[in-house]
Design an enzyme around this catalytic site. Structure first.
Site, PDB file in Angstrom:
ATOM      1  N   LYS A   4       0.839  -1.211   0.000  1.00  0.00           N
ATOM      2  CA  LYS A   4       0.000   0.000   0.000  1.00  0.00           C
ATOM      3  C   LYS A   4       0.866   1.250   0.000  1.00  0.00           C
ATOM      4  CE  LYS A   4      -1.890  -1.533   3.765  1.00  0.00           C
ATOM      5  NZ  LYS A   4      -1.394  -2.916   3.812  1.00  0.00           N
TER       6      LYS A   4
ATOM      7  N   GLY B 209       3.295  -0.968   8.856  1.00  0.00           N
ATOM      8  CA  GLY B 209       4.675  -0.765   8.430  1.00  0.00           C
ATOM      9  C   GLY B 209       4.683  -0.720   6.920  1.00  0.00           C
TER      10      GLY B 209
HETATM   11  P1  GDP Z   1       2.279  -2.203   3.035  1.00  0.00           P
HETATM   12  O1  GDP Z   1       2.236  -2.402   4.510  1.00  0.00           O
HETATM   13  O2  GDP Z   1       1.029  -2.647   2.347  1.00  0.00           O
HETATM   14  O3  GDP Z   1       2.674  -0.820   2.633  1.00  0.00           O
HETATM   15  O4  GDP Z   1       3.416  -3.185   2.485  1.00  0.00           O
HETATM   16  P2  GDP Z   1       4.885  -3.403   3.142  1.00  0.00           P
HETATM   17  O5  GDP Z   1       5.704  -2.214   2.866  1.00  0.00           O
HETATM   18  O6  GDP Z   1       4.764  -3.871   4.538  1.00  0.00           O
HETATM   19  O7  GDP Z   1       5.374  -4.661   2.310  1.00  0.00           O
HETATM   20  C1  GDP Z   1       5.480  -4.631   0.928  1.00  0.00           C
HETATM   21  C2  GDP Z   1       6.952  -4.834   0.525  1.00  0.00           C
HETATM   22  O8  GDP Z   1       7.007  -5.155  -0.844  1.00  0.00           O
HETATM   23  C3  GDP Z   1       7.815  -3.600   0.701  1.00  0.00           C
HETATM   24  O9  GDP Z   1       9.097  -4.015   1.096  1.00  0.00           O
HETATM   25  C4  GDP Z   1       7.856  -2.979  -0.694  1.00  0.00           C
HETATM   26  O10 GDP Z   1       9.050  -2.247  -0.949  1.00  0.00           O
HETATM   27  C5  GDP Z   1       7.805  -4.203  -1.563  1.00  0.00           C
HETATM   28  N1  GDP Z   1       7.116  -4.051  -2.843  1.00  0.00           N
HETATM   29  C6  GDP Z   1       5.994  -3.316  -3.146  1.00  0.00           C
HETATM   30  N2  GDP Z   1       5.643  -3.535  -4.436  1.00  0.00           N
HETATM   31  C7  GDP Z   1       6.527  -4.419  -4.945  1.00  0.00           C
HETATM   32  C8  GDP Z   1       6.667  -5.071  -6.215  1.00  0.00           C
HETATM   33  O11 GDP Z   1       5.879  -4.889  -7.139  1.00  0.00           O
HETATM   34  N3  GDP Z   1       7.725  -5.941  -6.336  1.00  0.00           N
HETATM   35  C9  GDP Z   1       8.615  -6.192  -5.338  1.00  0.00           C
HETATM   36  N4  GDP Z   1       9.599  -7.062  -5.547  1.00  0.00           N
HETATM   37  N5  GDP Z   1       8.492  -5.605  -4.129  1.00  0.00           N
HETATM   38  C10 GDP Z   1       7.471  -4.746  -3.941  1.00  0.00           C
HETATM   39  P1  IMO Z   2       0.282  -2.929   7.220  1.00  0.00           P
HETATM   40  O1  IMO Z   2      -0.366  -1.572   7.245  1.00  0.00           O
HETATM   41  C1  IMO Z   2       0.215  -7.125   8.414  1.00  0.00           C
HETATM   42  C2  IMO Z   2      -1.724  -8.054  12.245  1.00  0.00           C
HETATM   43  C3  IMO Z   2      -0.864  -8.548  13.383  1.00  0.00           C
HETATM   44  C4  IMO Z   2      -1.850  -9.444  14.111  1.00  0.00           C
HETATM   45  C5  IMO Z   2      -3.163  -8.679  13.974  1.00  0.00           C
HETATM   46  C6  IMO Z   2      -3.514  -7.811  15.176  1.00  0.00           C
HETATM   47  O2  IMO Z   2       1.772  -2.880   7.209  1.00  0.00           O
HETATM   48  O3  IMO Z   2      -0.297  -3.778   6.138  1.00  0.00           O
HETATM   49  P2  IMO Z   2      -2.607  -5.519  16.121  1.00  0.00           P
HETATM   50  O4  IMO Z   2      -1.238  -5.116  16.591  1.00  0.00           O
HETATM   51  O5  IMO Z   2      -3.133  -4.677  14.997  1.00  0.00           O
HETATM   52  O6  IMO Z   2      -3.598  -5.628  17.242  1.00  0.00           O
HETATM   53  O7  IMO Z   2      -2.424  -7.020  15.556  1.00  0.00           O
HETATM   54  O8  IMO Z   2      -3.015  -7.854  12.822  1.00  0.00           O
HETATM   55  N1  IMO Z   2      -1.315  -6.767  11.647  1.00  0.00           N
HETATM   56  C7  IMO Z   2      -0.729  -6.644  10.446  1.00  0.00           C
HETATM   57  N2  IMO Z   2      -0.323  -7.584   9.564  1.00  0.00           N
HETATM   58  N3  IMO Z   2       0.339  -5.822   8.107  1.00  0.00           N
HETATM   59  C8  IMO Z   2      -0.081  -4.864   8.966  1.00  0.00           C
HETATM   60  O9  IMO Z   2      -0.097  -3.557   8.663  1.00  0.00           O
HETATM   61  C9  IMO Z   2      -0.609  -5.267  10.216  1.00  0.00           C
HETATM   62  N4  IMO Z   2      -1.080  -4.594  11.293  1.00  0.00           N
HETATM   63  C10 IMO Z   2      -1.531  -5.531  12.155  1.00  0.00           C
HETATM   64  O10 IMO Z   2       0.246  -9.267  12.903  1.00  0.00           O
HETATM   65  O11 IMO Z   2      -1.995 -10.670  13.425  1.00  0.00           O
HETATM   66 MG    MG Z   3       3.270  -3.456   5.996  1.00  0.00          MG
END
Ligand code: GDP
Ligand code: IMO
Ligand code: MG
Length: 427
Positions: free
Chosen positions: A16, A40
């Site tokens: 996202k 995160g």
């Molecule tokens: P979010 O919480 O939904 O913002 O996702 P996170 O940042 O926790 O996890 C997504 C991970 O995938 C991050 O490390 C991004 O840099 C990486 N990412 C996002 N889009 C792509 C993609 O199209 N390809 C690859 N290889 N990595 C991606």
């Molecule tokens: P982003 O925004 C993935 C999960 C936790 C746990 C459950 C409840 O990066 O996609 P909490 O601390 O919210 O009460 O935990 O939700 N969880 C996530 N898993 N991505 C996240 O955020 C999460 N935020 C919470 O691992 O299972």
């Molecule tokens: Mg995340």
């Protein structure tokens, strides 16, 4: 101009943050509307890599006003550390606006989260330990502390006293912990008040006025549909509403002003924490997805559970959120897999379901029914249009599109800002 909601279709970490960052130049406001520092979002810009928890991803684009909406729960210590760390790296955070109605995560919420999980033992949820659940519980119990309370010491003290009266009984008598003093909490919160005050506003009013003035507002979710407290895999969920309905509640923007709902979906599935995940792979294939995809939590560093794309989940997300566009991420991670299974339905006893089962027990027992699609060998990270992709990769995208309930409008082929194929622009 309309507002656009951008949310997660699976269990979080779909990318996202990257998707929001990608739209940065086309939007005026980016609003975080739910969750807190359980989120995160990792964003890669050139050689730089940023991990955001509380700040909306729009902070990385000059010109965007980042907003923390009323639906967010804020740990102020974390917020200011994040602002300081980003500022030290040259990111301008001075335009950040925080809702006066957002709730505050205090030290006792973090404590209750941790001891609560320990107490649950085998039934634990696997929370991020950031105090999210206890802060939302206090909000719903109407004993929460809001951002605006920090500007009236008398009210703040009364609220903290009210919240601690019950909690201290539980902490001492049930969890065998020391009681938390009102003074320690109030004193800590008051240290943030002066720095916070200039950032605080009635964000619903401000955003609706911005829409009236023709500005573009992007509503950025933390977590995802399957972690929604109403529509997710309860009780293995977070305590907020990361879905399209939650975008309205958590920002104060009415549903009639949102005309586009983009859901970010990974080309496979991941989950962190406990709870059912029908396509989870506990074998070498799962390890491969984790290694190649770098599937370790941005917030807690925990290894993410990995599995194949679940089209039942995607269709469910499309329905619950009214998804108009999918952003398909991490397609590049599948490069080199000979045949790619996709879950198209669940086998339960003698029947096959193509919708989410009604009960949690059924979902726990759901066995994935797979259809397999041919993979591709060539590196796709340099692809910038559909024509640049190998035929099998195009076939995989088309297959997902036809069974997921909405078009795949943007395709991610790498973590970088430019490693993206835009089939249909979202703004
Ligand atoms: P979010 O919480 O939904 O913002 O996702 P996170 O940042 O926790 O996890 C997504 C991970 O995938 C991050 O490390 C991004 O840099 C990486 N990412 C996002 N889009 C792509 C993609 O199209 N390809 C690859 N290889 N990595 C991606
Ligand atoms: P982003 O925004 C993935 C999960 C936790 C746990 C459950 C409840 O990066 O996609 P909490 O601390 O919210 O009460 O935990 O939700 N969880 C996530 N898993 N991505 C996240 O955020 C999460 N935020 C919470 O691992 O299972
Ligand atoms: Mg995340």
């Amino acid at each position: 101009m309309p507002a656009i909601a951008l949310l997660g279709a699976q269990w979080g970490d779909e990318g996202k943050g990257k998707a929001t960052d990608l739209l940065g130049e086309q939007v005026d406001f980016v609003v975080k509307f739910n969750g807190g520092n359980n989120a995160g979002h990792t964003i890669v810009v050139g050689e730089e890599k940023y991990a955001l928890h509380l700040l909306p991803a729009g902070v990385l684009t000059p010109g965007v006003t980042p907003v923390i909406g009323n639906g967010v729960v804020i740990d102020l210590g974390v917020l200011f550390s994040e602002i300081d760390a980003m500022t030290a790296r040259g990111v301008d955070c001075s335009k950040l606006i925080v809702s006066a109605n957002a709730h505050v995560i205090t030290s006792y919420h973090v404590l209750m989260d941790k001891v609560g999980e320990r107490f649950l033992g085998k039934s634990k949820i696997g929370t991020t330990g950031r105090g999210i659940g206890p802060a939302y519980a206090d909000k719903m119990s109407r004993i929460g502390v809001r951002i605006q309370d920090l500007f009236d010491e008398k009210i703040l003290r009364a609220k903290v006293e009210g919240a601690l009266a019950n909690k201290n009984q539980v902490l001492v008598k049930v969890y065998n912990r020391k009681a938390v003093t009102v003074d320690s909490v109030v004193d800590e919160l008051l240290t943030y008040a002066d720095r916070l005050r200039p950032m605080v506003a009635d964000t619903s009013l401000l955003l609706c006025q911005a829409l009236d003035a023709g500005k573009v507002v992007l509503l950025e979710a933390g977590q995802a549909t399957m972690l929604d407290v109403d529509h997710g895999t309860y009780p293995f969920v977070t305590s907020s509403s990361p879905t399209a309905g939650g975008a309205c509640i958590g920002s104060g923007i009415p549903p009639t002003r949102i005309d586009r709902v983009a859901a970010v979906v990974k080309a496979y599935a991941t989950r962190v924490g406990e709870g059912p995940m029908p396509t989870e792979l506990l074998d070498a294939q799962g390890d491969r997805l984790r290694d190649v995809g770098g599937e370790f939590g941005t917030t807690t560093g925990r290894p993410r559970r990995c599995g194949w794309y679940d089209a039942v989940v995607a269709r469910y997300a499309a329905r619950i959120n009214g998804v108009t566009d999918f952003v398909l991420t991490k397609l590049d991670v599948l490069t080199g897999i000979e045949e790619i299974p996709v879950c198209t339905g669940y086998r339960l006893g003698g029947t096959v379901l193509d919708e989410m089962p009604m009960t949690q027990t059924e979902f726990h027992h759901a066995q994935p029914v797979y259809e397999t699609f041919p993979g591709w060998e060539d590196d796709i990270s340099a692809a910038r249009s559909m024509e640049d992709l190998p035929k099998a990769a195009r076939g995989y995208i088309e297959a997902l599109e036809s069974i997921s309930g909405a078009p795949m409008s943007v395709i991610g082929v790498g973590p970088g800002r430019d490693e993206t194929i835009v089939v249909r622009p979202l703004v």
